[in-house]
Design a protein around this motif. Structure first.
Motif, short mmCIF file in Angstrom:
data_model
loop_
_atom_site.label_atom_id
_atom_site.label_comp_id
_atom_site.label_asym_id
_atom_site.label_seq_id
_atom_site.Cartn_x
_atom_site.Cartn_y
_atom_site.Cartn_z
N THR A 376 8.06 5.89 8.12
CA THR A 376 8.32 7.15 7.35
C THR A 376 9.85 6.84 6.02
O THR A 376 10.36 5.27 6.39
N VAL A 377 8.82 6.91 4.46
CA VAL A 377 10.10 6.93 3.98
C VAL A 377 11.21 7.89 4.43
O VAL A 377 12.99 7.04 3.36
N GLU A 378 11.75 8.14 4.77
CA GLU A 378 12.74 8.54 5.46
C GLU A 378 13.38 7.38 6.19
O GLU A 378 14.43 7.25 6.85
N ASP A 379 12.80 6.35 7.11
CA ASP A 379 13.15 5.59 7.65
C ASP A 379 13.38 4.97 7.37
O ASP A 379 13.34 3.81 6.00
N THR A 380 15.05 3.51 7.22
CA THR A 380 15.77 2.59 7.08
C THR A 380 15.51 1.53 7.20
O THR A 380 15.98 0.62 7.26
N GLY A 381 14.50 1.65 8.29
CA GLY A 381 14.21 -0.04 8.73
C GLY A 381 14.77 -0.01 10.56
O GLY A 381 15.52 0.54 10.77
N THR A 382 14.62 -1.90 10.64
CA THR A 382 14.49 -1.39 11.74
C THR A 382 15.68 -2.40 12.07
O THR A 382 14.86 -4.38 12.30
N PRO A 383 16.69 -3.02 12.18
CA PRO A 383 17.31 -4.36 12.37
C PRO A 383 17.83 -5.26 13.29
O PRO A 383 16.98 -6.49 13.52
N TYR A 384 16.98 -4.28 14.41
CA TYR A 384 16.96 -4.75 16.30
C TYR A 384 15.60 -4.33 16.83
O TYR A 384 15.61 -2.98 16.73
N LEU A 385 14.16 -4.25 17.36
CA LEU A 385 13.52 -4.15 17.89
C LEU A 385 13.71 -4.18 18.96
O LEU A 385 14.96 -4.19 20.29
N PHE A 386 13.60 -2.96 19.77
CA PHE A 386 13.29 -2.34 20.93
C PHE A 386 14.03 -1.85 21.51
O PHE A 386 15.01 -1.59 22.44
N LYS A 387 14.08 -0.69 20.89
CA LYS A 387 15.72 -0.40 21.05
C LYS A 387 15.09 0.32 22.37
O LYS A 387 14.43 1.15 22.42
N GLY A 388 16.46 0.57 22.76
CA GLY A 388 16.55 1.53 23.98
C GLY A 388 15.52 1.37 25.23
O GLY A 388 14.75 1.72 26.33
N ASN A 389 15.81 -0.28 24.97
CA ASN A 389 14.39 -1.26 26.29
C ASN A 389 13.20 -0.62 25.64
O ASN A 389 12.18 -0.98 26.98
N VAL A 390 12.37 -0.23 25.04
CA VAL A 390 11.41 0.03 24.83
C VAL A 390 9.97 -0.65 24.40
O VAL A 390 10.50 -1.79 22.84
#
Length: 557
Positions: A376-390
């Motif tokens: 979404t336009v509010e999302d600043t992106g994802t520095p690392y994947l699988f946060k929360g081990n999902v």
């Protein structure tokens, strides 16, 4: 990459497998040095004593072609010592028991017969990796350019699951991409099995969505061919035309003679590029495009990072931006592509790709860069994947994977007693289409390049440092210059693939990984011969180089 390139600096263990950042990515190499300055332990698995190996706390000098056996032995050692993260395995993974059974026979002692790595080194390395707070695996083409590449990548990922070294900052696994924006090409769907955003062409919902957006009745449900399929498809009559944009397969693909034969058998070859190259010599049509400084757009970095880039100068001559050429061709085929600029194209693309949806030009401008997923336009992106081990599996758990080691396809024998591996070097870039046209770089390093060879092999063959030698395989023969060095092991020689005369891909074998279809550039059988008449060889080298330059349109004095 599961993590960001800047996160390298804050890892407490860097596990570098088949990757030489100093030659491939000098800026990434600086981050490796900064991590070491901050106290990170450096482990390097590589057959050569690379720059990273020289600064490493542990260097594991692996035998070429034994990667899977090594990775299995790492897992075996961790399990034997009880260094696995039992809680993590129980909560967030599946397939562990099958995995344990698969690696059971690969004790470090058993694997040493294949890999040449001493068991004590395996133990020391895995203790550091498993027990560090933040362990980050970096791998390169020393992993991916083998016939068992995908298995090894999955095996390295399984080490992350085994130890819980994933789904947190500065801890995960990173394929450090070999070329600028190769990540972006994949992101945008320049693969035979996916639409942009890694949406499978086999999914009816994806086909329907893209067909409606593009104003066509339907889209093919069957994945297409890979680049390395082209010679076979041409030979079998399955392919009639080949449209090549920013690629030089005669220089960069294995078994160059086979590639040239395929191009000459096709009814139509189109090359769209910024300079003449060896592939363009076989083209029926050449479409001259603008270079990176003459147009703007978006790059994807190796760590999933979208970055804007802008036109620096106005293009000269009869050239057009790649997207303009494609649009004009589409119009001639009867399909209207009416875009005013790259932002319109980008906006259409992200509207069809949920993982990229928030990465508008405006947001990239505001933030400097955005890493996908960015939904979404509010999302600043994802520095690392699988946060929360999902994880991105049906069960949301990470899947363990191991496989039996299988050897490279072409092994040394009495006629071809040495192994050839192709590598990179820092002085020139990729297939040298750009840097080969830079007089300054040519002054620093020029044809025919070097063959790195161990002193023992050189002595045995009567080869003298800096002299021209002949290198031959079952597919071809080239002249190059000897670089006698103890940084490479006996029995193996190395060549960089960007040289036009000392072209190592005249020698390499067309064997590919069954899944990725990436060629086995890192292993084929060769013989190396000293050349008695060096003066004549030097004259022939200059003549061949000048002849090639004339064919490419250069004025040769």
């Amino acid at each position: 990459m599961t993590n960001s390139i800047p996160e390298i600096e804050d890892a407490t263990c860097l596990f570098i497998f088949g990757y030489n950042g100093a030659d491939s990515h000098p800026l990434v190499a600086r981050r490796i040095l900064k991590a070491k300055e901050k106290g990170a332990k450096i482990i390097v698995v590589d057959p050569r004593k690379t720059e990273a190996a020289r600064i490493a706390d542990l260097w594991l000098p692996i035998k070429n072609g034994s990667n899977m056996a090594a990775v299995n032995s790492f897992a075996n050692l961790i399990l034997t010592k009880g260094w696995e993260n039992k809680e993590y395995i129980e909560k967030y993974t599946e397939g562990f028991e099958d995995y344990r059974k698969m690696v059971a026979k690969y004790t470090p002692e058993y694997a040493q017969q294949i890999t040449g790595i001493e068991p004590k080194l395996v133990e020391q390395a895995m203790e550091i990796y498993a027990k560090s707070d933040r362990s980050f695996i970096l791998y390169g083409m020393g992993v991916t350019q083998y016939n068992q590449a995908v298995d090894v990548v999955k095996g390295l990922g399984s080490l992350c699951l085994l130890t819980g070294q994933i789904a947190k900052p500065s801890s995960g696994i990173g394929p450090v991409r070999g070329q600028n924006n190769v990540q972006g090409a994949c992101d945008m769907g320049a693969l035979p099995n996916v639409f942009p955003g890694y949406q499978a062409v086999t999914d009816p919902a994806n086909r329907k969505k893209f067909a409606e957006a593009w104003g066509v009745e339907s889209l093919p449900e069957k994945p297409g061919y890979t680049l390395t399929d082209v010679p076979h498809c041409a030979e079998e009559g399955k392919l009639k035309a080949f449209y090549i944009i920013g690629e030089d397969p005669v220089q960069s693909d294995p078994d160059a003679a086979g590639v040239r034969k395929a191009l000459d058998e096709l009814e139509l070859v189109i090359v769209q590029d910024i300079f003449m190259n060896k592939t363009a010599l076989h083209a029926d049509v050449i479409l001259p495009a603008t270079s990176w400084g003459e147009h703007g757009g978006v790059f994807s970095g190796a760590d999933r990072r979208f970055q804007r880039f802008r036109k620096a100068v106005e293009a000269k001559g009869d050239v057009k931006d790649d997207w303009v050429i494609i649009c004009e061709l589409a119009e001639r085929f009867g399909y209207e592509m009416n875009y005013k600029n790259t932002e319109e194209i980008w906006s259409e693309m992200i509207s069809l790709c949920p993982s990229f949806a928030g990465a508008t030009y405006e947001r990239i401008e505001q933030l400097g860069s955005i890493q996908w997923p960015c939904r979404t336009v509010e999302d600043t992106g994802t520095p690392y994947l699988f946060k929360g081990n999902v994880f991105q599996t049906p069960s949301k758990k990470g899947n363990f994977f191991a496989a039996e080691w299988r050897p490279p396809v072409e092994r040394p024998d009495a006629e071809y007693p040495l192994v050839l591996s192709t590598v990179r070097e820092v002085g020139h870039y990729s297939a040298r289409t750009m840097t080969g046209n830079c007089w300054g770089l040519a002054k620093l390093a020029d044809e025919p390049g070097y063959l790195q060879i161990n002193p023992a092999d050189a002595d045995k063959l009567g080869i003298i440092d800096e002299e021209l030698v002949r290198v031959t395989t079952r597919r071809g023969s080239v002249i190059t210059r000897a670089l006698v060095t103890d940084r490479v092991g006996a029995g193996v020689v190395y060549m960089t693939y960007q040289w036009w005369i000392g072209a190592c891909n005249e020698l390499t074998i067309h064997v590919v990984d069954p899944i990725s279809k990436t060629p086995e550039y890192k292993y084929c059988a060769v013989k190396v011969e000293a050349i008695t008449d060096q003066k004549q060889a030097e004259e022939e080298l200059i003549a061949a180089y000048n002849d090639l330059k004339r064919k490419m349109g250069a004025v040769v004095s």
